[in-house]
Design an enzyme around this catalytic site. Structure first.
Site, PDB file in Angstrom:
ATOM      1  N   ALA A  57       0.777  -1.384  -0.149  1.00  0.00           N
ATOM      2  CA  ALA A  57      -0.076  -0.004   0.068  1.00  0.00           C
ATOM      3  C   ALA A  57       0.902   1.303  -0.028  1.00  0.00           C
ATOM      4  CB  ALA A  57      -0.853  -0.215   1.048  1.00  0.00           C
ATOM      5  N   GLY A  61      -2.063   5.886  -1.820  1.00  0.00           N
ATOM      6  CA  GLY A  61      -2.700   6.691  -3.013  1.00  0.00           C
ATOM      7  C   GLY A  61      -3.827   5.584  -3.425  1.00  0.00           C
ATOM      8  N   ASP A  80       2.123  -3.009   4.370  1.00  0.00           N
ATOM      9  CA  ASP A  80       3.111  -2.598   3.798  1.00  0.00           C
ATOM     10  C   ASP A  80       4.426  -3.041   4.625  1.00  0.00           C
ATOM     11  OD1 ASP A  80       4.130  -0.627   1.290  1.00  0.00           O
ATOM     12  OD2 ASP A  80       5.556  -0.505   2.679  1.00  0.00           O
ATOM     13  N   ASP A 107       5.549  -7.233   9.363  1.00  0.00           N
ATOM     14  CA  ASP A 107       6.855  -7.395  10.068  1.00  0.00           C
ATOM     15  C   ASP A 107       7.113  -8.863  10.031  1.00  0.00           C
ATOM     16  OD1 ASP A 107       4.810  -8.303  11.608  1.00  0.00           O
ATOM     17  OD2 ASP A 107       5.180  -6.987  13.384  1.00  0.00           O
ATOM     18  N   ASP A 125       0.336  -4.013  -5.825  1.00  0.00           N
ATOM     19  CA  ASP A 125       1.092  -2.986  -6.624  1.00  0.00           C
ATOM     20  C   ASP A 125       2.584  -2.935  -6.276  1.00  0.00           C
ATOM     21  OD1 ASP A 125       1.757  -0.518  -7.964  1.00  0.00           O
ATOM     22  OD2 ASP A 125       0.944   0.776  -6.402  1.00  0.00           O
ATOM     23  N   CYS A 178       4.355   0.209 -12.384  1.00  0.00           N
ATOM     24  CA  CYS A 178       4.467   1.359 -12.984  1.00  0.00           C
ATOM     25  C   CYS A 178       5.612   1.276 -13.811  1.00  0.00           C
ATOM     26  CB  CYS A 178       4.378   2.727 -11.972  1.00  0.00           C
ATOM     27  SG  CYS A 178       5.523   2.462 -10.725  1.00  0.00           S
TER      28      CYS A 178
END
Length: 226
Positions: A57, A61, A80, A107, A125, A178
Site C-alpha cells: 500500500a 494513494g 506494507d 513485520d 502494486d 508502474c
C-alpha cells in the site's frame, strides 16, 4: 475542472494552483494523484461490502481510490513492509473519512500467512523499476542499474507467490507495476502461472506513458480457481 478519462472519480484541474492550501483539501474532499492510481483501482473493481487487501500500500494513494469505490462499506486492509509509509497512509485515510480501513505492518511472513483465503480482492502494486513514471521523474533513469531489475523481478515473484494466496477461491488478484518493461509485466505473470495451478489470467493491459496524460503502467487481473 473536468472528469479525468478512464477513472471513476478523477478530476483534472483547468489551471495549476496550490490546492493543498484549500479548506476542501484539509477537510478531506480530495487527494492529488496521477490518474494511473485511479485506473488501477477501477481495474481492481472493489465493491461496497467486500473484503479487500491493498498488499503493497505504501503511502496509500491506491487505498484512497479503492476506499472511494467501496463507499465506506466492507473492509479495506492496507499492508506494507515500511511503517513510516503506513503512518502517512493513516493520516491520509483519516483526513478522507474512510473508516472501514485498517493499516497493518508486514513485520513477518506470518502476517500474510494468517490472511490466506480471506479476501474477495487483492491488489499487488509491486515494487518495480518505475520506468512508467519517467515523464514525471526523468532523473530516475540515471539511478537505475541492471542488477536493480534482477532484484526487483525476484521480489515481484516472491510477492506473487505468497501474497496472491490471500485471495479466497473465486477471488480476484490484480498485479500492477508502474513499468513498461515486459520482464516485470507479462513475462512475470506467465512465469507465475507456470509455477501455480491455483490461478488463471482473466485479462491484462499495458498502458503507455502519456496515454490519457497519465503515467505508464501494467495491470493483470488473475482469478483464484474455486
Amino acid at each position: 475542472s473536468m472528469p479525468a478519462r478512464e477513472t471513476e472519480f478523477g478530476l483534472v484541474l483547468n489551471e495549476r494552483k496550490n490546492v493543498f492550501a484549500t479548506d476542501a483539501f484539509k477537510e478531506g474532499w480530495f487527494e492529488m494523484q496521477d490518474g494511473a492510481s485511479q485506473q488501477v483501482a477501477k481495474i481492481l473493481g472493489a465493491q461496497p461490502g467486500e473484503r479487500v487487501i491493498d498488499a503493497c500500500a505504501g503511502a496509500g494513494g491506491k487505498t484512497l481510490a479503492i476506499g472511494a469505490m467501496m463507499k465506506n462499506k466492507g473492509r479495506l486492509l492496507s499492508l506494507d513492509v515500511e511503517e513510516r509509509k503506513l503512518q502517512e497512509l493513516r493520516k491520509r485515510v483519516a483526513r478522507s473519512g474512510i473508516d472501514t480501513s485498517e493499516a497493518r505492518l508486514i513485520d513477518s511472513q506470518k502476517v500474510v500467512k494468517r490472511l490466506e483465503g480471506s479476501a474477495d480482492r487483492v491488489l499487488l502494486d509491486v515494487p518495480c523499476t518505475g520506468v512508467g513514471v519517467l515523464r514525471r521523474n526523468p532523473d530516475k533513469k540515471w539511478k537505475l542499474k541492471p542488477q536493480d531489475l534482477e532484484n526487483l523481478m525476484k521480489i515481484q515473484a516472491e510477492i506473487l507467490d505468497a501474497y496472491s494466496l490471500m485471495a479466497k477461491p473465486g477471488g480476484i488478484v490484480v498485479y500492477a507495476t508502474c513499468s513498461c518493461l515486459p520482464q516485470e509485466n507479462r513475462a512475470q505473470i506467465d512465469a507465475f502461472l507456470k509455477r501455480t495451478d491455483q490461478f488463471e489470467l482473466v485479462s491484462d493491459r499495458d498502458f503507455e506513458p502519456g496515454e490519457n496524460g497519465y503515467d505508464g503502467f501494467y495491470a493483470a487481473t488473475l482469478k483464484r480457481k474455486q
